[in-house]
Design a protein around this motif. Structure first.
Motif, PDB file in Angstrom:
ATOM      1  N   GLU A   1       0.835  -1.211   0.000  1.00  0.00           N
ATOM      2  CA  GLU A   1       0.000   0.000   0.000  1.00  0.00           C
ATOM      3  C   GLU A   1       0.865   1.254   0.000  1.00  0.00           C
ATOM      4  O   GLU A   1       0.607   2.198  -0.743  1.00  0.00           O
ATOM      5  CB  GLU A   1      -0.926   0.011   1.216  1.00  0.00           C
ATOM      6  N   LYS A   2       1.895   1.267   0.832  1.00  0.00           N
ATOM      7  CA  LYS A   2       2.767   2.440   0.936  1.00  0.00           C
ATOM      8  C   LYS A   2       3.587   2.640  -0.335  1.00  0.00           C
ATOM      9  O   LYS A   2       3.821   3.773  -0.749  1.00  0.00           O
ATOM     10  CB  LYS A   2       3.649   2.318   2.169  1.00  0.00           C
ATOM     11  N   LEU A   3       4.020   1.544  -0.981  1.00  0.00           N
ATOM     12  CA  LEU A   3       4.746   1.662  -2.253  1.00  0.00           C
ATOM     13  C   LEU A   3       3.869   2.342  -3.302  1.00  0.00           C
ATOM     14  O   LEU A   3       4.368   3.075  -4.153  1.00  0.00           O
ATOM     15  CB  LEU A   3       5.192   0.283  -2.754  1.00  0.00           C
ATOM     16  N   GLY A   4       2.566   2.115  -3.232  1.00  0.00           N
ATOM     17  CA  GLY A   4       1.635   2.743  -4.165  1.00  0.00           C
ATOM     18  C   GLY A   4       1.351   4.203  -3.851  1.00  0.00           C
ATOM     19  O   GLY A   4       0.729   4.903  -4.648  1.00  0.00           O
ATOM     20  N   GLN A   5       1.825   4.689  -2.699  1.00  0.00           N
ATOM     21  CA  GLN A   5       1.564   6.070  -2.288  1.00  0.00           C
ATOM     22  C   GLN A   5       2.775   6.984  -2.426  1.00  0.00           C
ATOM     23  O   GLN A   5       2.624   8.205  -2.451  1.00  0.00           O
ATOM     24  CB  GLN A   5       1.117   6.097  -0.819  1.00  0.00           C
ATOM     25  N   GLY A   6       3.971   6.435  -2.470  1.00  0.00           N
ATOM     26  CA  GLY A   6       5.161   7.289  -2.536  1.00  0.00           C
ATOM     27  C   GLY A   6       6.447   6.505  -2.418  1.00  0.00           C
ATOM     28  O   GLY A   6       6.519   5.346  -2.798  1.00  0.00           O
ATOM     29  N   ARG A   7       7.479   7.154  -1.848  1.00  0.00           N
ATOM     30  CA  ARG A   7       8.786   6.519  -1.636  1.00  0.00           C
ATOM     31  C   ARG A   7       8.767   5.781  -0.299  1.00  0.00           C
ATOM     32  O   ARG A   7       8.380   6.342   0.706  1.00  0.00           O
ATOM     33  CB  ARG A   7       9.883   7.579  -1.548  1.00  0.00           C
ATOM     34  N   VAL A   8       9.265   4.547  -0.326  1.00  0.00           N
ATOM     35  CA  VAL A   8       9.291   3.749   0.898  1.00  0.00           C
ATOM     36  C   VAL A   8      10.695   3.197   1.104  1.00  0.00           C
ATOM     37  O   VAL A   8      11.309   2.687   0.172  1.00  0.00           O
ATOM     38  CB  VAL A   8       8.290   2.566   0.826  1.00  0.00           C
ATOM     39  N   THR A   9      11.181   3.319   2.318  1.00  0.00           N
ATOM     40  CA  THR A   9      12.439   2.699   2.706  1.00  0.00           C
ATOM     41  C   THR A   9      12.075   1.528   3.605  1.00  0.00           C
ATOM     42  O   THR A   9      11.301   1.679   4.548  1.00  0.00           O
ATOM     43  CB  THR A   9      13.332   3.698   3.462  1.00  0.00           C
ATOM     44  N   PHE A  10      12.613   0.356   3.262  1.00  0.00           N
ATOM     45  CA  PHE A  10      12.282  -0.841   4.042  1.00  0.00           C
ATOM     46  C   PHE A  10      13.489  -1.767   4.114  1.00  0.00           C
ATOM     47  O   PHE A  10      14.440  -1.638   3.342  1.00  0.00           O
ATOM     48  CB  PHE A  10      11.058  -1.561   3.448  1.00  0.00           C
ATOM     49  N   LEU A  11      13.446  -2.677   5.072  1.00  0.00           N
ATOM     50  CA  LEU A  11      14.496  -3.673   5.253  1.00  0.00           C
ATOM     51  C   LEU A  11      13.971  -5.039   4.864  1.00  0.00           C
ATOM     52  O   LEU A  11      12.836  -5.384   5.180  1.00  0.00           O
ATOM     53  CB  LEU A  11      14.931  -3.750   6.717  1.00  0.00           C
ATOM     54  N   TYR A  12      14.824  -5.810   4.202  1.00  0.00           N
ATOM     55  CA  TYR A  12      14.494  -7.206   3.962  1.00  0.00           C
ATOM     56  C   TYR A  12      15.744  -8.046   4.143  1.00  0.00           C
ATOM     57  O   TYR A  12      16.865  -7.540   4.081  1.00  0.00           O
ATOM     58  CB  TYR A  12      13.849  -7.424   2.592  1.00  0.00           C
ATOM     59  N   GLU A  13      15.541  -9.302   4.413  1.00  0.00           N
ATOM     60  CA  GLU A  13      16.642 -10.228   4.605  1.00  0.00           C
ATOM     61  C   GLU A  13      16.997 -10.871   3.275  1.00  0.00           C
ATOM     62  O   GLU A  13      16.131 -11.402   2.577  1.00  0.00           O
ATOM     63  CB  GLU A  13      16.243 -11.309   5.616  1.00  0.00           C
ATOM     64  N   LYS A  14      18.271 -10.810   2.929  1.00  0.00           N
ATOM     65  CA  LYS A  14      18.744 -11.444   1.697  1.00  0.00           C
ATOM     66  C   LYS A  14      18.900 -12.945   1.929  1.00  0.00           C
ATOM     67  O   LYS A  14      18.872 -13.415   3.068  1.00  0.00           O
ATOM     68  CB  LYS A  14      20.074 -10.823   1.274  1.00  0.00           C
ATOM     69  N   GLN A  15      19.064 -13.698   0.853  1.00  0.00           N
ATOM     70  CA  GLN A  15      19.184 -15.151   0.971  1.00  0.00           C
ATOM     71  C   GLN A  15      20.393 -15.571   1.792  1.00  0.00           C
ATOM     72  O   GLN A  15      20.380 -16.616   2.416  1.00  0.00           O
ATOM     73  CB  GLN A  15      19.222 -15.800  -0.408  1.00  0.00           C
ATOM     74  N   ASP A  16      21.435 -14.734   1.798  1.00  0.00           N
ATOM     75  CA  ASP A  16      22.629 -15.094   2.570  1.00  0.00           C
ATOM     76  C   ASP A  16      22.494 -14.752   4.053  1.00  0.00           C
ATOM     77  O   ASP A  16      23.424 -14.917   4.831  1.00  0.00           O
ATOM     78  CB  ASP A  16      23.878 -14.429   1.986  1.00  0.00           C
ATOM     79  N   GLY A  17      21.319 -14.232   4.466  1.00  0.00           N
ATOM     80  CA  GLY A  17      21.070 -13.936   5.869  1.00  0.00           C
ATOM     81  C   GLY A  17      21.347 -12.497   6.272  1.00  0.00           C
ATOM     82  O   GLY A  17      20.980 -12.079   7.365  1.00  0.00           O
ATOM     83  N   THR A  18      21.998 -11.729   5.412  1.00  0.00           N
ATOM     84  CA  THR A  18      22.248 -10.325   5.725  1.00  0.00           C
ATOM     85  C   THR A  18      20.992  -9.515   5.403  1.00  0.00           C
ATOM     86  O   THR A  18      20.127  -9.963   4.646  1.00  0.00           O
ATOM     87  CB  THR A  18      23.436  -9.760   4.918  1.00  0.00           C
ATOM     88  N   THR A  19      20.898  -8.322   5.981  1.00  0.00           N
ATOM     89  CA  THR A  19      19.750  -7.474   5.677  1.00  0.00           C
ATOM     90  C   THR A  19      20.174  -6.385   4.698  1.00  0.00           C
ATOM     91  O   THR A  19      21.325  -5.961   4.675  1.00  0.00           O
ATOM     92  CB  THR A  19      19.155  -6.817   6.936  1.00  0.00           C
TER      93      THR A  19
END
Length: 132
Positions: free
Chosen positions: A45-63
């Motif tokens: 929803e927020k991506l559809g409203q503007g700029r969003v900064t978010f964290l996700y975990e990569k496959q190697d376990g780092t964020t």
């Protein structure tokens, strides 16, 4: 006569469906899966409203911190992107746990897994008030 579902009912059904998929694929408890499904819904929803900064975990376990959008008027690259149809095998089934967004740093589409979203850090919504 069949009654039309409200937007809220459709959103709730979408969250339930995603939570069920997260439980199947991610070895999550029911409460963890619903919490994650709501986080993904909020992020989309927020991506559809503007700029969003978010964290996700990569496959190697780092964020990784990502900055993205799905909102016109935020990125010239996104606004000018020309869709190109990609041919896929008729046997291939899209993975419904992956969602695309426009990466503002790489100026390209990227995808994230619903299993790996950690948190939403910030949102900037453009001001579309009258320009005179």
């Amino acid at each position: 006569m069949k009654k039309e579902k409200t937007t809220k009912q459709l959103e709730d059904a979408w969250v339930c469906e995603l939570a069920n998929r997260l439980m199947e694929e991610g070895c999550m408890t029911r409460s963890e899966a619903f919490r994650q499904a709501h986080l993904v819904k909020d992020l989309l929803e927020k991506l559809g409203q503007g700029r969003v900064t978010f964290l996700y975990e990569k496959q190697d376990g780092t964020t990784r911190q990502a900055r993205g959008t799905l909102c016109h008027g935020v990125s010239e690259g996104y606004d000018n992107y020309r869709y190109k149809k990609i041919m896929t095998s008729t046997n291939s089934r899209p993975n419904d746990l992956y969602f695309t967004y426009w990466d503002l740093d790489r100026e390209a589409f990227r995808a994230f897994s619903a299993l790996r979203i950690v948190k939403i850090i910030g949102v900037t919504i453009p001001n579309y008030t009258n320009h005179g």
